[in-house]
Motif scaffolding. Structure first.
Motif, PDB file in Angstrom:
ATOM      1  N   ASP A  72       0.813  -1.219   0.000  1.00  0.00           N
ATOM      2  CA  ASP A  72       0.000   0.000   0.000  1.00  0.00           C
ATOM      3  C   ASP A  72       0.848   1.272   0.000  1.00  0.00           C
ATOM      4  OD1 ASP A  72      -2.330  -1.462  -0.145  1.00  0.00           O
ATOM      5  OD2 ASP A  72      -2.713  -1.388   2.029  1.00  0.00           O
ATOM      6  N   ARG A  73       2.048   1.215   0.561  1.00  0.00           N
ATOM      7  CA  ARG A  73       2.930   2.390   0.555  1.00  0.00           C
ATOM      8  C   ARG A  73       3.311   2.802  -0.862  1.00  0.00           C
ATOM      9  NH1 ARG A  73       8.078   1.364   3.084  1.00  0.00           N
ATOM     10  NH2 ARG A  73       8.485   3.495   2.431  1.00  0.00           N
ATOM     11  N   PHE A  74       3.335   1.839  -1.796  1.00  0.00           N
ATOM     12  CA  PHE A  74       3.757   2.105  -3.164  1.00  0.00           C
ATOM     13  C   PHE A  74       2.607   2.062  -4.167  1.00  0.00           C
ATOM     14  CE2 PHE A  74       7.507   0.699  -0.908  1.00  0.00           C
ATOM     15  CZ  PHE A  74       8.430   1.670  -1.267  1.00  0.00           C
ATOM     16  N   LEU A  75       1.383   1.933  -3.674  1.00  0.00           N
ATOM     17  CA  LEU A  75       0.230   1.757  -4.553  1.00  0.00           C
ATOM     18  C   LEU A  75      -0.038   2.985  -5.433  1.00  0.00           C
ATOM     19  CD1 LEU A  75      -1.784  -0.349  -5.388  1.00  0.00           C
ATOM     20  CD2 LEU A  75      -3.305   0.453  -3.571  1.00  0.00           C
ATOM     21  N   VAL A  76       0.062   4.180  -4.893  1.00  0.00           N
ATOM     22  CA  VAL A  76      -0.172   5.384  -5.692  1.00  0.00           C
ATOM     23  C   VAL A  76       0.861   5.468  -6.815  1.00  0.00           C
ATOM     24  CG1 VAL A  76      -0.136   7.915  -5.676  1.00  0.00           C
ATOM     25  CG2 VAL A  76      -1.352   6.674  -3.878  1.00  0.00           C
ATOM     26  N   ASP A 132      10.381  -6.461 -20.375  1.00  0.00           N
ATOM     27  CA  ASP A 132      11.336  -6.352 -19.274  1.00  0.00           C
ATOM     28  C   ASP A 132      11.682  -4.895 -18.981  1.00  0.00           C
ATOM     29  OD1 ASP A 132      11.345  -9.119 -19.029  1.00  0.00           O
ATOM     30  OD2 ASP A 132      13.204  -9.372 -20.175  1.00  0.00           O
ATOM     31  N   ALA A 133      11.830  -4.086 -20.017  1.00  0.00           N
ATOM     32  CA  ALA A 133      12.134  -2.662 -19.825  1.00  0.00           C
ATOM     33  C   ALA A 133      10.964  -1.939 -19.156  1.00  0.00           C
ATOM     34  CB  ALA A 133      12.481  -2.019 -21.160  1.00  0.00           C
ATOM     35  N   ILE A 134       9.742  -2.279 -19.559  1.00  0.00           N
ATOM     36  CA  ILE A 134       8.555  -1.666 -18.960  1.00  0.00           C
ATOM     37  C   ILE A 134       8.443  -2.055 -17.489  1.00  0.00           C
ATOM     38  CG2 ILE A 134       6.024  -1.724 -18.964  1.00  0.00           C
ATOM     39  CD1 ILE A 134       6.240  -1.910 -22.081  1.00  0.00           C
ATOM     40  N   ILE A 135       8.637  -3.321 -17.186  1.00  0.00           N
ATOM     41  CA  ILE A 135       8.536  -3.792 -15.799  1.00  0.00           C
ATOM     42  C   ILE A 135       9.622  -3.165 -14.930  1.00  0.00           C
ATOM     43  CG2 ILE A 135       8.864  -5.836 -14.346  1.00  0.00           C
ATOM     44  CD1 ILE A 135       7.284  -7.385 -16.490  1.00  0.00           C
ATOM     45  N   ALA A 136      10.780  -2.923 -15.504  1.00  0.00           N
ATOM     46  CA  ALA A 136      11.875  -2.320 -14.737  1.00  0.00           C
ATOM     47  C   ALA A 136      11.494  -0.957 -14.163  1.00  0.00           C
ATOM     48  CB  ALA A 136      13.125  -2.202 -15.612  1.00  0.00           C
ATOM     49  N   GLU A 137      10.489  -0.299 -14.757  1.00  0.00           N
ATOM     50  CA  GLU A 137      10.025   1.015 -14.280  1.00  0.00           C
ATOM     51  C   GLU A 137       8.995   0.921 -13.158  1.00  0.00           C
ATOM     52  OE1 GLU A 137       8.163   2.845 -17.598  1.00  0.00           O
ATOM     53  OE2 GLU A 137       9.958   2.823 -18.846  1.00  0.00           O
ATOM     54  N   ASP A 138       8.405  -0.236 -12.963  1.00  0.00           N
ATOM     55  CA  ASP A 138       7.313  -0.374 -11.991  1.00  0.00           C
ATOM     56  C   ASP A 138       7.840  -0.167 -10.568  1.00  0.00           C
ATOM     57  OD1 ASP A 138       5.134  -1.100 -10.412  1.00  0.00           O
ATOM     58  OD2 ASP A 138       4.769  -2.979 -11.458  1.00  0.00           O
ATOM     59  N   PHE A 187       6.694  -1.250  -7.936  1.00  0.00           N
ATOM     60  CA  PHE A 187       6.651  -2.533  -7.228  1.00  0.00           C
ATOM     61  C   PHE A 187       7.910  -3.344  -7.519  1.00  0.00           C
ATOM     62  CE2 PHE A 187       1.755  -3.176  -6.696  1.00  0.00           C
ATOM     63  CZ  PHE A 187       1.718  -2.127  -5.792  1.00  0.00           C
ATOM     64  N   HIS A 188       8.438  -3.237  -8.720  1.00  0.00           N
ATOM     65  CA  HIS A 188       9.685  -3.932  -9.076  1.00  0.00           C
ATOM     66  C   HIS A 188      10.883  -3.216  -8.449  1.00  0.00           C
ATOM     67  CE1 HIS A 188      12.669  -6.102 -11.390  1.00  0.00           C
ATOM     68  NE2 HIS A 188      13.189  -4.934 -11.732  1.00  0.00           N
ATOM     69  N   VAL A 189      10.943  -1.916  -8.633  1.00  0.00           N
ATOM     70  CA  VAL A 189      12.068  -1.114  -8.146  1.00  0.00           C
ATOM     71  C   VAL A 189      12.265  -1.289  -6.642  1.00  0.00           C
ATOM     72  CG1 VAL A 189      12.878   1.274  -7.827  1.00  0.00           C
ATOM     73  CG2 VAL A 189      11.852   0.573 -10.001  1.00  0.00           C
ATOM     74  N   ASN A 190      11.161  -1.399  -5.912  1.00  0.00           N
ATOM     75  CA  ASN A 190      11.216  -1.473  -4.448  1.00  0.00           C
ATOM     76  C   ASN A 190      11.092  -2.891  -3.909  1.00  0.00           C
ATOM     77  OD1 ASN A 190      11.343   1.477  -3.593  1.00  0.00           O
ATOM     78  ND2 ASN A 190       9.704   1.462  -5.111  1.00  0.00           N
ATOM     79  N   GLY A 191      11.178  -3.896  -4.779  1.00  0.00           N
ATOM     80  CA  GLY A 191      11.162  -5.292  -4.335  1.00  0.00           C
ATOM     81  C   GLY A 191       9.854  -5.734  -3.714  1.00  0.00           C
ATOM     82  N   ILE A 192       8.748  -5.157  -4.167  1.00  0.00           N
ATOM     83  CA  ILE A 192       7.428  -5.465  -3.610  1.00  0.00           C
ATOM     84  C   ILE A 192       6.846  -6.742  -4.195  1.00  0.00           C
ATOM     85  CG2 ILE A 192       5.041  -4.623  -3.381  1.00  0.00           C
ATOM     86  CD1 ILE A 192       7.147  -3.072  -1.721  1.00  0.00           C
ATOM     87  N   ALA A 193       7.123  -7.020  -5.475  1.00  0.00           N
ATOM     88  CA  ALA A 193       6.476  -8.150  -6.148  1.00  0.00           C
ATOM     89  C   ALA A 193       7.462  -8.904  -7.033  1.00  0.00           C
ATOM     90  CB  ALA A 193       5.305  -7.656  -6.995  1.00  0.00           C
ATOM     91  N   ASP A 194       7.177 -10.193  -7.207  1.00  0.00           N
ATOM     92  CA  ASP A 194       7.820 -11.009  -8.229  1.00  0.00           C
ATOM     93  C   ASP A 194       6.918 -11.008  -9.448  1.00  0.00           C
ATOM     94  OD1 ASP A 194      10.120 -11.841  -6.808  1.00  0.00           O
ATOM     95  OD2 ASP A 194       8.974 -13.410  -5.804  1.00  0.00           O
ATOM     96  N   TYR A 195       7.490 -11.198 -10.628  1.00  0.00           N
ATOM     97  CA  TYR A 195       6.755 -11.143 -11.886  1.00  0.00           C
ATOM     98  C   TYR A 195       6.935 -12.441 -12.648  1.00  0.00           C
ATOM     99  CZ  TYR A 195       6.662  -6.158 -10.960  1.00  0.00           C
ATOM    100  OH  TYR A 195       6.455  -4.940 -10.383  1.00  0.00           O
ATOM    101  N   GLN A 196       5.821 -13.055 -13.012  1.00  0.00           N
ATOM    102  CA  GLN A 196       5.844 -14.183 -13.947  1.00  0.00           C
ATOM    103  C   GLN A 196       5.284 -13.631 -15.255  1.00  0.00           C
ATOM    104  OE1 GLN A 196       3.202 -17.436 -13.051  1.00  0.00           O
ATOM    105  NE2 GLN A 196       3.749 -18.524 -14.907  1.00  0.00           N
ATOM    106  N   ILE A 197       6.027 -13.781 -16.342  1.00  0.00           N
ATOM    107  CA  ILE A 197       5.600 -13.266 -17.638  1.00  0.00           C
ATOM    108  C   ILE A 197       5.191 -14.438 -18.522  1.00  0.00           C
ATOM    109  CG2 ILE A 197       6.246 -11.909 -19.665  1.00  0.00           C
ATOM    110  CD1 ILE A 197       6.232 -10.355 -16.973  1.00  0.00           C
TER     111      ILE A 197
END
Length: 96
Positions: free
Chosen positions: A16-20, A60-66, A68-78
């Motif tokens: 929730d801290r990174f949701l906005v 991968d480039a798009i996800i790198a901007e998220d 949630f990715h930058v702050n280690g909030i989520a793992d991504y399965q593509i």
């Protein structure tokens, strides 16, 4: 076409801290027509993003901007797939 399945690896209070910031990231990619649909999983253990891109490298480039990715909030399965059937009134203009 790609589907990103996000799985939270932090508690919801941290999510929730990174949701906005995450929603601003989503809005940016809807504006550039990279994203087709997105939303939280039910129960809220992560999310799903349907994406349009020419390559996995672009995804991968798009996800790198998220945030949630930058702050280690989520793992991504593509998952990459080729749509062969779709609802004309729902996706046709997005896929073309």
């Amino acid at each position: 076409m790609f589907i990103a399945i996000l799985t939270y690896k932090k508690p919801l209070s941290e999510v929730d801290r990174f949701l906005v910031a995450h929603r601003e990231y989503l809005a940016k990619h809807y504006a550039t027509r990279d994203f087709i649909a997105s939303g939280p999983q039910n129960p809220r253990v992560g999310g799903v993003i349907m994406m349009k891109a020419d390559s996995r490298a672009m995804i991968d480039a798009i996800i790198a901007e998220d945030p949630f990715h930058v702050n280690g909030i989520a793992d991504y399965q593509i998952v990459e797939f080729t749509p062969t059937m779709f609802a004309n009134d729902l996706l046709k203009s997005t896929i073309v």
